[in-house]
Write an enzyme that holds these catalytic residues in place. Structure first.
Site, PDB file in Angstrom:
ATOM      1  N   LYS A  70    -114.196  57.464 -35.687  1.00  0.00           N
ATOM      2  CA  LYS A  70    -113.848  58.615 -34.845  1.00  0.00           C
ATOM      3  C   LYS A  70    -113.035  58.155 -33.649  1.00  0.00           C
ATOM      4  O   LYS A  70    -113.396  57.166 -32.991  1.00  0.00           O
ATOM      5  CB  LYS A  70    -115.137  59.293 -34.349  1.00  0.00           C
ATOM      6  N   LYS A 106    -108.834  54.581 -33.668  1.00  0.00           N
ATOM      7  CA  LYS A 106    -107.814  55.204 -32.831  1.00  0.00           C
ATOM      8  C   LYS A 106    -106.505  55.193 -33.606  1.00  0.00           C
ATOM      9  O   LYS A 106    -106.301  54.328 -34.470  1.00  0.00           O
ATOM     10  CB  LYS A 106    -107.648  54.419 -31.521  1.00  0.00           C
ATOM     11  N   THR A 190    -113.640  66.497 -21.625  1.00  0.00           N
ATOM     12  CA  THR A 190    -113.544  65.141 -21.064  1.00  0.00           C
ATOM     13  C   THR A 190    -113.592  65.216 -19.541  1.00  0.00           C
ATOM     14  O   THR A 190    -114.344  64.479 -18.888  1.00  0.00           O
ATOM     15  CB  THR A 190    -112.268  64.430 -21.547  1.00  0.00           C
ATOM     16  N   GLY A 218    -103.290  60.923 -12.505  1.00  0.00           N
ATOM     17  CA  GLY A 218    -103.096  61.613 -13.790  1.00  0.00           C
ATOM     18  C   GLY A 218    -103.396  63.087 -13.613  1.00  0.00           C
ATOM     19  O   GLY A 218    -104.386  63.452 -12.973  1.00  0.00           O
ATOM     20  N   GLY A 220    -102.966  65.267 -16.462  1.00  0.00           N
ATOM     21  CA  GLY A 220    -102.908  65.789 -17.823  1.00  0.00           C
ATOM     22  C   GLY A 220    -104.246  66.422 -18.144  1.00  0.00           C
ATOM     23  O   GLY A 220    -104.947  66.925 -17.260  1.00  0.00           O
ATOM     24  N   ASN A 221    -104.639  66.359 -19.388  1.00  0.00           N
ATOM     25  CA  ASN A 221    -105.899  66.988 -19.797  1.00  0.00           C
ATOM     26  C   ASN A 221    -107.070  66.459 -18.977  1.00  0.00           C
ATOM     27  O   ASN A 221    -107.835  67.233 -18.394  1.00  0.00           O
ATOM     28  CB  ASN A 221    -106.105  66.750 -21.298  1.00  0.00           C
ATOM     29  N   VAL A 222    -107.207  65.150 -18.896  1.00  0.00           N
ATOM     30  CA  VAL A 222    -108.379  64.568 -18.225  1.00  0.00           C
ATOM     31  C   VAL A 222    -108.278  64.721 -16.700  1.00  0.00           C
ATOM     32  O   VAL A 222    -109.230  65.178 -16.047  1.00  0.00           O
ATOM     33  CB  VAL A 222    -108.559  63.084 -18.613  1.00  0.00           C
ATOM     34  N   GLY A 223    -107.127  64.367 -16.142  1.00  0.00           N
ATOM     35  CA  GLY A 223    -106.968  64.421 -14.680  1.00  0.00           C
ATOM     36  C   GLY A 223    -107.111  65.822 -14.136  1.00  0.00           C
ATOM     37  O   GLY A 223    -107.835  66.056 -13.155  1.00  0.00           O
ATOM     38  N   SER A 352    -116.388  66.705 -29.407  1.00  0.00           N
ATOM     39  CA  SER A 352    -115.832  66.618 -30.762  1.00  0.00           C
ATOM     40  C   SER A 352    -116.951  66.574 -31.798  1.00  0.00           C
ATOM     41  O   SER A 352    -116.856  67.184 -32.866  1.00  0.00           O
ATOM     42  CB  SER A 352    -114.982  65.354 -30.906  1.00  0.00           C
TER      43      SER A 352
HETATM   44  N1  LIG Z   1    -107.851  63.881 -23.807  1.00  0.00           N
HETATM   45  C1  LIG Z   1    -109.084  63.417 -24.027  1.00  0.00           C
HETATM   46  O1  LIG Z   1    -109.975  64.147 -24.485  1.00  0.00           O
HETATM   47  C2  LIG Z   1    -109.424  62.009 -23.682  1.00  0.00           C
HETATM   48  C3  LIG Z   1    -108.528  61.184 -23.045  1.00  0.00           C
HETATM   49  N2  LIG Z   1    -108.934  59.940 -22.641  1.00  0.00           N
HETATM   50  C4  LIG Z   1    -108.034  59.039 -21.927  1.00  0.00           C
HETATM   51  O2  LIG Z   1    -107.632  59.628 -20.688  1.00  0.00           O
HETATM   52  C5  LIG Z   1    -106.319  59.175 -20.337  1.00  0.00           C
HETATM   53  C6  LIG Z   1    -105.427  60.389 -20.108  1.00  0.00           C
HETATM   54  O3  LIG Z   1    -105.397  61.162 -21.296  1.00  0.00           O
HETATM   55  P1  LIG Z   1    -104.965  62.686 -21.321  1.00  0.00           P
HETATM   56  O4  LIG Z   1    -105.249  63.330 -20.021  1.00  0.00           O
HETATM   57  O5  LIG Z   1    -105.486  63.267 -22.565  1.00  0.00           O
HETATM   58  O6  LIG Z   1    -103.390  62.535 -21.486  1.00  0.00           O
HETATM   59  P2  LIG Z   1    -102.249  63.570 -21.067  1.00  0.00           P
HETATM   60  O7  LIG Z   1    -101.073  63.208 -21.877  1.00  0.00           O
HETATM   61  O8  LIG Z   1    -102.751  64.965 -21.129  1.00  0.00           O
HETATM   62  O9  LIG Z   1    -101.991  63.232 -19.508  1.00  0.00           O
HETATM   63  C7  LIG Z   1    -101.615  61.975 -19.062  1.00  0.00           C
HETATM   64  C8  LIG Z   1    -101.281  62.067 -17.579  1.00  0.00           C
HETATM   65  O10 LIG Z   1    -100.994  60.763 -17.094  1.00  0.00           O
HETATM   66  C9  LIG Z   1     -99.737  60.768 -16.422  1.00  0.00           C
HETATM   67  N3  LIG Z   1     -99.105  59.452 -16.573  1.00  0.00           N
HETATM   68  C10 LIG Z   1     -98.500  58.928 -17.664  1.00  0.00           C
HETATM   69  N4  LIG Z   1     -98.021  57.703 -17.387  1.00  0.00           N
HETATM   70  C11 LIG Z   1     -98.346  57.440 -16.101  1.00  0.00           C
HETATM   71  C12 LIG Z   1     -98.125  56.351 -15.229  1.00  0.00           C
HETATM   72  N5  LIG Z   1     -97.439  55.287 -15.632  1.00  0.00           N
HETATM   73  N6  LIG Z   1     -98.633  56.432 -13.974  1.00  0.00           N
HETATM   74  C13 LIG Z   1     -99.310  57.526 -13.565  1.00  0.00           C
HETATM   75  N7  LIG Z   1     -99.535  58.586 -14.336  1.00  0.00           N
HETATM   76  C14 LIG Z   1     -99.051  58.545 -15.587  1.00  0.00           C
HETATM   77  C15 LIG Z   1     -98.950  61.874 -17.086  1.00  0.00           C
HETATM   78  O11 LIG Z   1     -97.883  62.328 -16.260  1.00  0.00           O
HETATM   79  C16 LIG Z   1    -100.059  62.918 -17.268  1.00  0.00           C
HETATM   80  O12 LIG Z   1    -100.263  63.608 -16.043  1.00  0.00           O
HETATM   81  C17 LIG Z   1    -105.890  58.249 -21.481  1.00  0.00           C
HETATM   82  O13 LIG Z   1    -106.278  56.929 -21.159  1.00  0.00           O
HETATM   83  C18 LIG Z   1    -106.740  58.738 -22.660  1.00  0.00           C
HETATM   84  O14 LIG Z   1    -106.921  57.760 -23.660  1.00  0.00           O
HETATM   85  C19 LIG Z   1    -110.214  59.491 -22.844  1.00  0.00           C
HETATM   86  C20 LIG Z   1    -111.119  60.276 -23.489  1.00  0.00           C
HETATM   87  C21 LIG Z   1    -110.779  61.565 -24.047  1.00  0.00           C
HETATM   88  O1  LIG Z   2    -112.675  63.378 -29.492  1.00  0.00           O
HETATM   89  C1  LIG Z   2    -112.388  62.370 -30.109  1.00  0.00           C
HETATM   90  O2  LIG Z   2    -112.748  62.124 -31.235  1.00  0.00           O
HETATM   91  C2  LIG Z   2    -111.463  61.334 -29.511  1.00  0.00           C
HETATM   92  C3  LIG Z   2    -111.674  61.005 -28.099  1.00  0.00           C
HETATM   93  C4  LIG Z   2    -110.866  59.818 -27.711  1.00  0.00           C
HETATM   94  O3  LIG Z   2    -109.871  59.477 -28.299  1.00  0.00           O
HETATM   95  C5  LIG Z   2    -111.346  59.017 -26.596  1.00  0.00           C
HETATM   96  O4  LIG Z   2    -112.486  59.239 -26.165  1.00  0.00           O
HETATM   97  O5  LIG Z   2    -110.620  58.142 -26.127  1.00  0.00           O
END
Ligand SMILES: NC(=O)C1=CN([C@@H]2O[C@H](COP(=O)(O)OP(=O)(O)OC[C@H]3O[C@@H](n4cnc5c(N)ncnc54)[C@H](O)[C@@H]3O)[C@@H](O)[C@H]2O)C=CC1
Ligand SMILES: O=C(O)CCC(=O)C(=O)O
Length: 422
Positions: A70, A106, A190, A218, A220-223, A352
């Site tokens: 997963k 992954k 998240t 950040g 994006g989704n997490v931030g 998930s």
């Molecule tokens: N989406 C999820 O459910 C999960 C995500 N994560 C981790 O969280 C982190 C962020 O993921 P998401 O929010 O989903 O991605 P996303 O693609 O939705 O957002 C990423 C954010 O980071 C920014 N960013 C990209 N490069 C950058 C840099 N060099 N410096 C500063 N900011 C930068 C982008 O502009 C964007 O705001 C990743 O490490 C991902 O593996 C971990 C667990 C679950």
């Molecule tokens: O929800 C999932 O299965 C993936 C989550 C993920 O990629 C992560 O936790 O980094």
């Protein structure tokens, strides 16, 4: 997305420390430090201008002792096999620690999705999933979204897989749109999980999260969702950034207001929000004098080079792998608490799992039940790891990550022994 350091080497370093603490053999380290399977796919896409472009993608399956593999799939121009291998290993520990019946995997495609038209992106996604389809399945490997992938990507994956198998196999991926068996709660899970453990840890360190200053890297989704839920919990988010840089306000930001304002302008960048005191760089954000720092963007941002300038007392890892091991050693000695990624951002995969169970049972859970289960699990998991760290480890010497690794790796090793693998 890989930064200057190799995340796979860092992941192996962390595993080595855990194996040494647990007193396991070199053979066990060898077994766990390399993935069970690496699938690499070449993806030819006929672009809108008629030219052919060849992309490369991977699915790395690290360990399946505890159940089906997963983990998410990321689209990024700088992702590479080494990064995906690290992320797959971290998923094994995350799923083990979260006590959900999954192994770790992954996926990634080396591509800048923002340069592709919707048709090109759909073709790329479908061909990638077709390429890995023999190695995924409801009980085999269940992908999900990660950086730059979303419910629409998952819908293409499900459709491609279902068409190939002459059945509607919605449980093959999670993080799907609601119409295809997804849960509303997966989108924010998240971030809600990160904010929940931040609140729990803040209670232990500062007495409460209320009024505590936070910087979030950040948006994006997490931030975004982390900042939004921290706002709701009464914390003061004074700095936010994304790939283009950051903004600072001593009065604090409202994440919803930033999102609504920049969306109206057709932007996704926080620097297009006008009500800030000053613009800051990502590096300056990390070094701010805040109580809590949440790196929620990419790997390896807290490094040997900048660690001596980090002032936060609590770091909650929204991103995977944001802290280099050498930097962590320094911070541990300084008494800074780091809630590690394997715990802090596990809310996504925990939700998930709820979605996957719900799909298999034909749909039964309400959004409220799903949300409450997530909050309870995050709180319990933080307490479990914290107690193990305080009561079972010399916490001057070891940190929360090693406590988390101790619990997670031990469980995987026990499963491998029970299954007769080692
Ligand atoms: N989406 C999820 O459910 C999960 C995500 N994560 C981790 O969280 C982190 C962020 O993921 P998401 O929010 O989903 O991605 P996303 O693609 O939705 O957002 C990423 C954010 O980071 C920014 N960013 C990209 N490069 C950058 C840099 N060099 N410096 C500063 N900011 C930068 C982008 O502009 C964007 O705001 C990743 O490490 C991902 O593996 C971990 C667990 C679950
Ligand atoms: O929800 C999932 O299965 C993936 C989550 C993920 O990629 C992560 O936790 O980094």
């Amino acid at each position: 997305m890989a930064t200057s350091k190799d995340p796979y080497l860092e992941a192996k370093k962390q595993l080595r420390s855990a194996v040494d603490i647990l007193g396991y053999s070199d053979e066990i380290y060898e077994m766990l430090s390399t993935p069970e399977r690496i699938v690499q796919v070449k993806i030819p896409v006929k672009m809108d201008d008629g030219k052919l472009k060849i992309f490369t993608g991977w699915r790395v399956q690290h360990n399946s002792a505890l159940g089906p593999y997963k983990g998410g799939v990321r689209y990024h121009p700088e992702t590479n096999l080494s990064e995906v291998m690290a992320l797959a290993m971290w998923m094994t520990w995350k799923n083990s620690l979260a006590d959900i019946p999954y192994g770790g995997a992954k996926g990634g495609i080396q591509v800048d999705p923002f340069q592709l038209s919707p048709r090109e992106l759909e073709t790329l996604s479908r061909k990638y999933f077709a390429g890995i389809s023999k190695f995924v399945g409801v009980d085999l490997d269940v992908p999900a979204p990660d950086v730059n992938t979303n419910p629409q990507t998952m819908a293409w994956f499900v459709d491609e897989y279902s068409n190939r198998n002459d059945a509607q196999l919605f449980g093959v991926v999670t993080g799907k749109p609601l119409e295809l068996g997804g849960l509303q709660t997966r989108i924010f899970s998240t971030g809600l999980g990160v904010a929940t453990v931040a609140k729990q840890a803040a209670k232990k360190i500062f007495g409460s999260i209320e009024g505590r200053t936070v910087a979030v890297q950040g948006f994006g989704n997490v931030g975004f969702y982390t900042a939004k839920f921290l706002n709701e919990m009464g914390a003061k988010v004074i700095a936010i950034s994304d790939v283009k840089g950051g903004i600072y306000s001593s009065k604090g930001f409202d994440a919803d207001e930033i999102k609504a304002t920049i969306s109206k302008k057709g932007s996704m960048f926080v620097t297009d929000y006008p009500n800030y005191e000053k613009k800051i760089s990502n590096e300056e954000l990390l070094q701010l004098n805040v109580d809590i720092l949440v790196p929620a963007a990419i790997e390896n941002v807290i490094t040997e080079e900048n660690v001596s300038k980090i002032k936060a007392k609590l770091i909650v890892e929204g991103a995977n792998g944001p802290t280099a091991p050498e930097a962590e050693e320094y911070l541990t000695k300084k008494g800074v608490v780091i809630v590690p990624d394997t715990l802090a951002n596990s809310g996504g995969v925990i939700m998930s799992h709820i979605e996957w169970v719900n799909n298999r049972m034909g749909g039964w859970i309400t959004e409220d039940e799903a949300r409450n289960r997530l909050i309870q699990k995050m709180e319990n998991n933080l307490d479990m790891i914290w107690n193990f760290w305080e009561n079972k480890l010399d916490h001057e010497k070891y940190n929360l990550r090693m406590a988390a690794y101790g619990i997670a790796v031990d469980k995987v090793v026990r499963a491998m022994k029970l299954r007769g693998w080692i």
